[in-house]
Scaffold this motif. Structure first.
Motif, PDB file in Angstrom:
ATOM      1  N   ALA A   1      30.856  60.453  40.478  1.00  0.00           N
ATOM      2  CA  ALA A   1      29.791  59.556  40.617  1.00  0.00           C
ATOM      3  C   ALA A   1      29.560  59.452  42.043  1.00  0.00           C
ATOM      4  CB  ALA A   1      30.239  58.096  40.249  1.00  0.00           C
ATOM      5  N   GLY A   2      30.617  59.410  42.945  1.00  0.00           N
ATOM      6  CA  GLY A   2      30.304  59.717  44.599  1.00  0.00           C
ATOM      7  C   GLY A   2      29.282  60.831  44.813  1.00  0.00           C
ATOM      8  N   VAL A   3      29.663  61.918  44.305  1.00  0.00           N
ATOM      9  CA  VAL A   3      28.847  63.400  44.420  1.00  0.00           C
ATOM     10  C   VAL A   3      27.608  63.008  43.999  1.00  0.00           C
ATOM     11  CG1 VAL A   3      28.902  65.592  43.693  1.00  0.00           C
ATOM     12  CG2 VAL A   3      31.065  64.877  44.428  1.00  0.00           C
ATOM     13  N   VAL A   4      27.299  62.636  42.810  1.00  0.00           N
ATOM     14  CA  VAL A   4      25.925  62.299  42.407  1.00  0.00           C
ATOM     15  C   VAL A   4      25.224  61.468  43.228  1.00  0.00           C
ATOM     16  CG1 VAL A   4      24.903  61.343  40.201  1.00  0.00           C
ATOM     17  CG2 VAL A   4      26.732  62.875  39.798  1.00  0.00           C
ATOM     18  N   ALA A   5      25.884  60.315  43.557  1.00  0.00           N
ATOM     19  CA  ALA A   5      25.186  59.082  44.615  1.00  0.00           C
ATOM     20  C   ALA A   5      24.709  59.841  45.727  1.00  0.00           C
ATOM     21  CB  ALA A   5      26.196  58.122  44.730  1.00  0.00           C
ATOM     22  N   GLN A   6      25.358  60.960  46.295  1.00  0.00           N
ATOM     23  CA  GLN A   6      25.078  61.302  47.638  1.00  0.00           C
ATOM     24  C   GLN A   6      24.186  62.484  47.701  1.00  0.00           C
ATOM     25  OE1 GLN A   6      28.961  62.317  49.655  1.00  0.00           O
ATOM     26  NE2 GLN A   6      29.189  60.331  50.031  1.00  0.00           N
ATOM     27  N   TRP A   7      24.306  63.205  46.524  1.00  0.00           N
ATOM     28  CA  TRP A   7      23.269  64.505  46.260  1.00  0.00           C
ATOM     29  C   TRP A   7      21.974  64.184  45.331  1.00  0.00           C
ATOM     30  CZ3 TRP A   7      23.953  68.163  49.305  1.00  0.00           C
ATOM     31  CH2 TRP A   7      25.238  68.160  50.272  1.00  0.00           C
ATOM     32  N   VAL A   8      21.704  63.209  44.788  1.00  0.00           N
ATOM     33  CA  VAL A   8      20.660  62.995  44.014  1.00  0.00           C
ATOM     34  C   VAL A   8      19.406  62.709  45.216  1.00  0.00           C
ATOM     35  CG1 VAL A   8      19.323  61.469  42.489  1.00  0.00           C
ATOM     36  CG2 VAL A   8      21.718  62.250  42.145  1.00  0.00           C
ATOM     37  N   PRO A   9      18.435  63.504  44.948  1.00  0.00           N
ATOM     38  CA  PRO A   9      17.109  63.277  45.969  1.00  0.00           C
ATOM     39  C   PRO A   9      16.395  62.176  45.689  1.00  0.00           C
ATOM     40  CG  PRO A   9      16.994  65.491  44.555  1.00  0.00           C
ATOM     41  CD  PRO A   9      18.216  64.777  44.146  1.00  0.00           C
ATOM     42  N   GLY A  10      16.064  61.339  46.618  1.00  0.00           N
ATOM     43  CA  GLY A  10      15.498  59.956  46.165  1.00  0.00           C
ATOM     44  C   GLY A  10      16.507  58.703  46.219  1.00  0.00           C
ATOM     45  N   ALA A  11      17.698  59.118  46.169  1.00  0.00           N
ATOM     46  CA  ALA A  11      18.524  57.859  45.917  1.00  0.00           C
ATOM     47  C   ALA A  11      19.338  57.698  47.414  1.00  0.00           C
ATOM     48  CB  ALA A  11      19.648  58.113  45.063  1.00  0.00           C
ATOM     49  N   HIS A  12      18.555  56.606  48.101  1.00  0.00           N
ATOM     50  CA  HIS A  12      19.217  56.414  49.438  1.00  0.00           C
ATOM     51  C   HIS A  12      20.174  55.516  49.196  1.00  0.00           C
ATOM     52  CE1 HIS A  12      16.296  58.975  50.972  1.00  0.00           C
ATOM     53  NE2 HIS A  12      15.274  58.323  50.029  1.00  0.00           N
ATOM     54  N   LEU A  13      21.454  55.693  49.090  1.00  0.00           N
ATOM     55  CA  LEU A  13      22.327  54.490  48.805  1.00  0.00           C
ATOM     56  C   LEU A  13      23.406  54.593  50.252  1.00  0.00           C
ATOM     57  CD1 LEU A  13      23.668  55.436  45.400  1.00  0.00           C
ATOM     58  CD2 LEU A  13      21.880  53.538  45.727  1.00  0.00           C
ATOM     59  N   ASP A  14      23.636  53.303  50.804  1.00  0.00           N
ATOM     60  CA  ASP A  14      24.648  53.106  51.755  1.00  0.00           C
ATOM     61  C   ASP A  14      25.961  53.321  51.350  1.00  0.00           C
ATOM     62  OD1 ASP A  14      25.129  50.796  50.390  1.00  0.00           O
ATOM     63  OD2 ASP A  14      24.483  49.316  52.125  1.00  0.00           O
ATOM     64  N   GLU A  15      27.019  53.214  52.195  1.00  0.00           N
ATOM     65  CA  GLU A  15      28.417  53.345  51.818  1.00  0.00           C
ATOM     66  C   GLU A  15      28.965  52.431  50.760  1.00  0.00           C
ATOM     67  OE1 GLU A  15      32.431  53.769  54.207  1.00  0.00           O
ATOM     68  OE2 GLU A  15      30.589  54.414  55.138  1.00  0.00           O
ATOM     69  N   THR A  16      28.580  51.175  50.698  1.00  0.00           N
ATOM     70  CA  THR A  16      28.941  50.075  50.048  1.00  0.00           C
ATOM     71  C   THR A  16      28.441  50.532  48.553  1.00  0.00           C
ATOM     72  OG1 THR A  16      28.888  48.638  51.932  1.00  0.00           O
ATOM     73  CG2 THR A  16      28.968  47.655  49.598  1.00  0.00           C
ATOM     74  N   GLN A  17      27.036  50.760  48.443  1.00  0.00           N
ATOM     75  CA  GLN A  17      26.624  50.996  47.103  1.00  0.00           C
ATOM     76  C   GLN A  17      27.356  52.267  46.434  1.00  0.00           C
ATOM     77  OE1 GLN A  17      22.501  51.303  48.510  1.00  0.00           O
ATOM     78  NE2 GLN A  17      22.096  49.349  47.668  1.00  0.00           N
ATOM     79  N   VAL A  18      27.547  53.430  47.233  1.00  0.00           N
ATOM     80  CA  VAL A  18      28.180  54.462  46.734  1.00  0.00           C
ATOM     81  C   VAL A  18      29.608  54.074  46.377  1.00  0.00           C
ATOM     82  CG1 VAL A  18      29.140  56.754  47.477  1.00  0.00           C
ATOM     83  CG2 VAL A  18      26.906  56.130  48.006  1.00  0.00           C
ATOM     84  N   THR A  19      30.353  53.258  46.975  1.00  0.00           N
ATOM     85  CA  THR A  19      31.529  52.896  46.632  1.00  0.00           C
ATOM     86  C   THR A  19      31.595  51.836  45.311  1.00  0.00           C
ATOM     87  OG1 THR A  19      32.463  52.744  49.026  1.00  0.00           O
ATOM     88  CG2 THR A  19      33.655  51.794  47.365  1.00  0.00           C
ATOM     89  N   SER A  20      30.595  51.188  45.195  1.00  0.00           N
ATOM     90  CA  SER A  20      30.345  50.234  43.976  1.00  0.00           C
ATOM     91  C   SER A  20      30.043  51.090  42.833  1.00  0.00           C
ATOM     92  CB  SER A  20      29.350  49.388  44.126  1.00  0.00           C
ATOM     93  OG  SER A  20      29.492  48.466  45.295  1.00  0.00           O
TER      94      SER A  20
END
Length: 102
Positions: free
Chosen positions: A40-59
């Motif tokens: 989930a962390g890898v997908v959240a960081q590498w999906v184009p157009g998904a601009h998530l901050d560190e808190t959202q990635v952790t959630s």
């Protein structure tokens, strides 16, 4: 006169579950939960157009880990129910446990 004894019927052992499936799920559920969080962390960081901050990635990682743990727990509850029904004779075992005759 000799007495004839009636043959004694051997009482069979109760049927029990011999499958190791429940043990495997119990062993690997934490492994899959950690893998789900990492993925989930890898997908959240590498999906184009998904601009998530560190808190959202952790959630997102915590949500994926919790979902994997919940699925494993629910499966194990169902497996325990199945083993109880097998022990009561109300369900057939997936794999019958057999003992060697001495």
């Amino acid at each position: 006169m000799s007495e004839v004894e009636a043959p004694v019927q051997a009482v069979g052992e109760p049927v029990s579950e011999g499958s190791w499936l429940g043990r495997g799920v119990a062993l690997f559920t934490p492994v899959f939960a950690v893998a789900a969080g990492w993925l989930a962390g890898v997908v959240a960081q590498w999906v184009p157009g998904a601009h998530l901050d560190e808190t959202q990635v952790t959630s997102f990682m915590v949500a994926a880990t919790t979902a994997a743990l919940g699925a494993g727990w629910k499966w194990l509850q169902g497996w325990q129910q199945h083993e109880r029904l097998v022990a009561e004779g109300k369900a057939a075992p997936v794999k019958t446990r057999t003992k060697a005759v001495k």
